[in-house]
Scaffold this motif. Structure first.
Motif, PDB file in Angstrom:
ATOM      1  N   LEU A 190       0.835  -1.200   0.000  1.00  0.00           N
ATOM      2  CA  LEU A 190       0.000   0.000   0.000  1.00  0.00           C
ATOM      3  C   LEU A 190       0.877   1.260   0.000  1.00  0.00           C
ATOM      4  CD1 LEU A 190      -2.871   1.109   0.078  1.00  0.00           C
ATOM      5  CD2 LEU A 190      -2.872   0.808   2.554  1.00  0.00           C
ATOM      6  N   ALA A 191       1.942   1.258   0.796  1.00  0.00           N
ATOM      7  CA  ALA A 191       2.854   2.404   0.828  1.00  0.00           C
ATOM      8  C   ALA A 191       3.532   2.603  -0.524  1.00  0.00           C
ATOM      9  CB  ALA A 191       3.906   2.214   1.920  1.00  0.00           C
ATOM     10  N   ILE A 192       3.913   1.503  -1.171  1.00  0.00           N
ATOM     11  CA  ILE A 192       4.603   1.590  -2.460  1.00  0.00           C
ATOM     12  C   ILE A 192       3.665   2.096  -3.550  1.00  0.00           C
ATOM     13  CG2 ILE A 192       5.658   0.208  -4.296  1.00  0.00           C
ATOM     14  CD1 ILE A 192       6.834  -1.569  -2.022  1.00  0.00           C
ATOM     15  N   GLU A 193       2.437   1.597  -3.561  1.00  0.00           N
ATOM     16  CA  GLU A 193       1.523   1.928  -4.654  1.00  0.00           C
ATOM     17  C   GLU A 193       0.790   3.255  -4.456  1.00  0.00           C
ATOM     18  OE1 GLU A 193      -1.069  -1.137  -5.963  1.00  0.00           O
ATOM     19  OE2 GLU A 193       0.596  -2.368  -6.684  1.00  0.00           O
ATOM     20  N   GLU A 194       0.522   3.623  -3.217  1.00  0.00           N
ATOM     21  CA  GLU A 194      -0.262   4.839  -2.988  1.00  0.00           C
ATOM     22  C   GLU A 194       0.555   5.979  -2.401  1.00  0.00           C
ATOM     23  OE1 GLU A 194      -4.028   4.349  -1.149  1.00  0.00           O
ATOM     24  OE2 GLU A 194      -4.649   2.739  -2.506  1.00  0.00           O
ATOM     25  N   GLY A 195       1.796   5.697  -2.024  1.00  0.00           N
ATOM     26  CA  GLY A 195       2.662   6.749  -1.502  1.00  0.00           C
ATOM     27  C   GLY A 195       3.726   7.123  -2.508  1.00  0.00           C
ATOM     28  N   ASP A 196       4.543   8.083  -2.140  1.00  0.00           N
ATOM     29  CA  ASP A 196       5.707   8.487  -2.933  1.00  0.00           C
ATOM     30  C   ASP A 196       6.936   8.094  -2.126  1.00  0.00           C
ATOM     31  OD1 ASP A 196       7.838   9.747  -4.167  1.00  0.00           O
ATOM     32  OD2 ASP A 196       6.722  11.584  -4.607  1.00  0.00           O
ATOM     33  N   LEU A 197       7.682   7.122  -2.621  1.00  0.00           N
ATOM     34  CA  LEU A 197       8.795   6.576  -1.847  1.00  0.00           C
ATOM     35  C   LEU A 197       9.900   7.588  -1.588  1.00  0.00           C
ATOM     36  CD1 LEU A 197       9.126   2.967  -3.316  1.00  0.00           C
ATOM     37  CD2 LEU A 197       7.969   3.707  -1.221  1.00  0.00           C
ATOM     38  N   GLU A 203      12.568  12.340  14.051  1.00  0.00           N
ATOM     39  CA  GLU A 203      13.522  11.896  13.040  1.00  0.00           C
ATOM     40  C   GLU A 203      12.846  11.953  11.659  1.00  0.00           C
ATOM     41  OE1 GLU A 203      16.315   7.978  11.912  1.00  0.00           O
ATOM     42  OE2 GLU A 203      15.119   8.000  13.765  1.00  0.00           O
ATOM     43  N   GLU A 204      13.600  12.350  10.649  1.00  0.00           N
ATOM     44  CA  GLU A 204      13.064  12.424   9.296  1.00  0.00           C
ATOM     45  C   GLU A 204      13.676  11.313   8.444  1.00  0.00           C
ATOM     46  OE1 GLU A 204      13.740  16.393   7.913  1.00  0.00           O
ATOM     47  OE2 GLU A 204      11.960  17.167   8.955  1.00  0.00           O
ATOM     48  N   VAL A 205      12.796  10.500   7.872  1.00  0.00           N
ATOM     49  CA  VAL A 205      13.222   9.306   7.145  1.00  0.00           C
ATOM     50  C   VAL A 205      12.446   9.228   5.836  1.00  0.00           C
ATOM     51  CG1 VAL A 205      13.587   6.817   7.289  1.00  0.00           C
ATOM     52  CG2 VAL A 205      13.463   8.171   9.397  1.00  0.00           C
ATOM     53  N   LYS A 206      13.120   8.816   4.765  1.00  0.00           N
ATOM     54  CA  LYS A 206      12.410   8.610   3.507  1.00  0.00           C
ATOM     55  C   LYS A 206      11.408   7.465   3.650  1.00  0.00           C
ATOM     56  CE  LYS A 206      15.459  10.386  -0.098  1.00  0.00           C
ATOM     57  NZ  LYS A 206      16.201  10.053  -1.347  1.00  0.00           N
ATOM     58  N   LEU A 207      10.282   7.604   2.945  1.00  0.00           N
ATOM     59  CA  LEU A 207       9.256   6.570   2.992  1.00  0.00           C
ATOM     60  C   LEU A 207       9.819   5.229   2.528  1.00  0.00           C
ATOM     61  CD1 LEU A 207       6.313   5.725   3.435  1.00  0.00           C
ATOM     62  CD2 LEU A 207       5.814   6.489   1.104  1.00  0.00           C
ATOM     63  N   LYS A 208      10.654   5.231   1.505  1.00  0.00           N
ATOM     64  CA  LYS A 208      11.240   3.974   1.033  1.00  0.00           C
ATOM     65  C   LYS A 208      12.041   3.304   2.131  1.00  0.00           C
ATOM     66  CE  LYS A 208      14.285   1.929  -2.446  1.00  0.00           C
ATOM     67  NZ  LYS A 208      15.136   2.159  -3.652  1.00  0.00           N
ATOM     68  N   ARG A 209      12.768   4.107   2.905  1.00  0.00           N
ATOM     69  CA  ARG A 209      13.580   3.536   3.988  1.00  0.00           C
ATOM     70  C   ARG A 209      12.686   2.897   5.047  1.00  0.00           C
ATOM     71  NH1 ARG A 209      18.640   1.846   3.523  1.00  0.00           N
ATOM     72  NH2 ARG A 209      19.958   2.287   5.307  1.00  0.00           N
ATOM     73  N   LEU A 210      11.562   3.528   5.328  1.00  0.00           N
ATOM     74  CA  LEU A 210      10.624   2.958   6.303  1.00  0.00           C
ATOM     75  C   LEU A 210      10.052   1.639   5.803  1.00  0.00           C
ATOM     76  CD1 LEU A 210       8.705   6.156   7.450  1.00  0.00           C
ATOM     77  CD2 LEU A 210      10.413   4.865   8.758  1.00  0.00           C
ATOM     78  N   VAL A 211       9.744   1.561   4.500  1.00  0.00           N
ATOM     79  CA  VAL A 211       9.220   0.308   3.937  1.00  0.00           C
ATOM     80  C   VAL A 211      10.279  -0.791   4.030  1.00  0.00           C
ATOM     81  CG1 VAL A 211       8.355  -0.814   1.845  1.00  0.00           C
ATOM     82  CG2 VAL A 211       7.618   1.508   2.408  1.00  0.00           C
ATOM     83  N   GLN A 212      11.534  -0.429   3.811  1.00  0.00           N
ATOM     84  CA  GLN A 212      12.612  -1.409   3.966  1.00  0.00           C
ATOM     85  C   GLN A 212      12.724  -1.878   5.415  1.00  0.00           C
ATOM     86  OE1 GLN A 212      15.683   1.135   2.320  1.00  0.00           O
ATOM     87  NE2 GLN A 212      15.830  -0.124   0.459  1.00  0.00           N
ATOM     88  N   GLY A 213      12.676  -0.945   6.351  1.00  0.00           N
ATOM     89  CA  GLY A 213      12.736  -1.324   7.761  1.00  0.00           C
ATOM     90  C   GLY A 213      11.544  -2.162   8.177  1.00  0.00           C
ATOM     91  N   LEU A 214      10.401  -1.902   7.563  1.00  0.00           N
ATOM     92  CA  LEU A 214       9.172  -2.650   7.841  1.00  0.00           C
ATOM     93  C   LEU A 214       9.271  -4.094   7.356  1.00  0.00           C
ATOM     94  CD1 LEU A 214       5.927  -2.236   8.491  1.00  0.00           C
ATOM     95  CD2 LEU A 214       5.780  -2.234   5.987  1.00  0.00           C
ATOM     96  N   LEU A 215       9.741  -4.280   6.122  1.00  0.00           N
ATOM     97  CA  LEU A 215       9.688  -5.594   5.498  1.00  0.00           C
ATOM     98  C   LEU A 215      10.940  -6.432   5.713  1.00  0.00           C
ATOM     99  CD1 LEU A 215       7.965  -4.582   2.129  1.00  0.00           C
ATOM    100  CD2 LEU A 215       6.917  -5.750   4.084  1.00  0.00           C
ATOM    101  N   VAL A 216      12.090  -5.785   5.870  1.00  0.00           N
ATOM    102  CA  VAL A 216      13.330  -6.530   6.084  1.00  0.00           C
ATOM    103  C   VAL A 216      13.522  -6.862   7.554  1.00  0.00           C
ATOM    104  CG1 VAL A 216      15.852  -6.463   5.865  1.00  0.00           C
ATOM    105  CG2 VAL A 216      14.409  -5.528   4.039  1.00  0.00           C
TER     106      VAL A 216
END
Length: 374
Positions: A70-77, A101-114
């Motif tokens: 959902l983050a990948i498809e509906e957000g801006d990484l 803390e300021e983090v890129k959305l892509k980085r959060l998705v990586q932390g979420l899934l990895v």
């Protein structure tokens, strides 16, 4: 991909809701410790094996598949996400985000899934929907409208226990099938290790899905555990043109979840293959009528088994050697106007031979012969 499925197939797909089912003989079925499980062909969507696959269960962290796609498809990484105090206080596995803390959305998705970071899940939810509850509404709408599953309900982005947060093995397999079609998602869940340089934590993240190292062909996806769910595991794997998805729910231990998944994948790769039919591929019935497929189609067939392909009632029907229908897909007639002129004229000549001759002064047959010979 949506197929026209016969009533026989529909009934077949439903019988695994309360017990084990399989495309192969019962003596070949894997014996599993997990309470519920499923194995599907990722290309065709065919259910190869199921055990209590429609039983309502708690998913734990494999919930994060939904949050991630959902983050990948509906957000801006490339978005920068500011982490809230609430996100830093989430229980369970974390990537140790700090407040503000300021983090890129892509980085959060990586932390979420990895690394299965629950704090990353909450930060994503708040970024995309302001709150976990509002994001849960987006999750539920997404899986119903985009994926097409109806037996799941999510109340949070990370999978921490809630009695109203539930799914089925079947739904999770279909969600995984949908998600791995996205190359960004597939790359992230297949990442074995990742350097993490956050404000509160600098380390190397190692993917929690151990089969990425231990089973040839595994490409991801996610594991999970909370006390009420037991050990859960969703896995994708590819070998020799066959791509499978296995989901196990409520295994007694993580070792049991991995063993069950290994049994499922061994069973799938050992007993089934995938046949591909291209869009526009033509077929001819016994009367010479031609039909074509509208879209690319995949069919799961048992190995070492003879199948027959027929056209029946404007549909492509594939049967196993025992006569069981294993696939049915509606076809489109090939219209005469799509034929080249020469073929159409030859058809006209053939028809003309069956009726009384044209009047000599019309000269139509001479014209036809000229057109055919051009």
């Amino acid at each position: 991909m949506k197929h026209k499925i016969s009533i026989m197939l529909l009934l077949f797909l439903m019988i695994f809701s309360s017990h084990s089912s399989s495309l192969a003989s019962s003596e070949d079925q894997p014996n599993l410790m997990s309470e519920a499980a499923i194995l599907i062909d990722a290309n065709s969507g065919k259910v190869i094996f199921g055990k209590n696959a429609k039983r309502q269960m708690y998913p734990a962290s494999i919930t994060k598949m939904v949050t991630g796609i959902l983050a990948i498809e509906e957000g801006d990484l490339t978005d920068i996400v500011r982490v809230s105090k609430e996100a830093t206080k989430v229980d369970g596995t974390r990537v140790y985000l700090l407040e503000e803390e300021e983090v890129k959305l892509k980085r959060l998705v990586q932390g979420l899934l990895v690394n299965s970071g629950n704090d990353a899940g909450t930060a994503i939810a708040e970024h995309l929907a302001d709150s976990e509850s509002a994001f849960a509404t987006k999750m539920n709408n997404f899986v119903k409208e985009e994926v097409g599953v109806t037996d799941s309900n999510f109340t949070n982005p990370h999978g921490l226990y809630d009695e109203n947060h539930y799914t089925t093995a079947y739904d999770m397999a279909k969600i995984a099938q949908y998600a791995i079609e996205n190359e960004s998602f597939k790359k992230i869940v297949g990442t074995k290790e990742l350097e993490w340089n956050g404000e509160g934590w600098e380390t190397t993240l190692y993917n929690h899905h151990r089969l990425l190292w231990d089973y040839e062909g595994v490409t991801g996806i996610k594991n999970g555990y909370v006390l009420q769910s037991g050990f859960t595991l969703a896995t994708s794997a590819e070998r020799e043109g066959v791509e499978l998805i296995a989901v196990t729910l409520n295994a007694p231990s993580s070792q049991d979840a991995y063993r069950d998944t290994t049994k499922l994948l061994d069973y799938g790769f050992g007993n089934f293959s995938t046949e591909e039919f291209s869009a526009g591929q033509t077929f001819e019935d016994n009367e010479g009528n031609q039909y074509q497929l509208e879209s690319q189609t995949y069919v799961t067939v048992p190995k070492n088994s003879t199948t027959t392909t027929n056209i029946f009632d404007d549909a492509l029907v594939i049967r196993n050697e025992d006569g069981t229908v294993i696939f049915e897909e509606e076809l489109s007639p090939v219209n005469d106007f799509e034929k080249p002129l020469k073929e159409r004229v030859e058809d006209f000549v053939a028809l003309d031979d069956k009726v009384e001759p044209w009047p000599p002064n019309l000269g139509i047959r001479n014209w036809i012969n000229q057109e055919v010979n051009k």
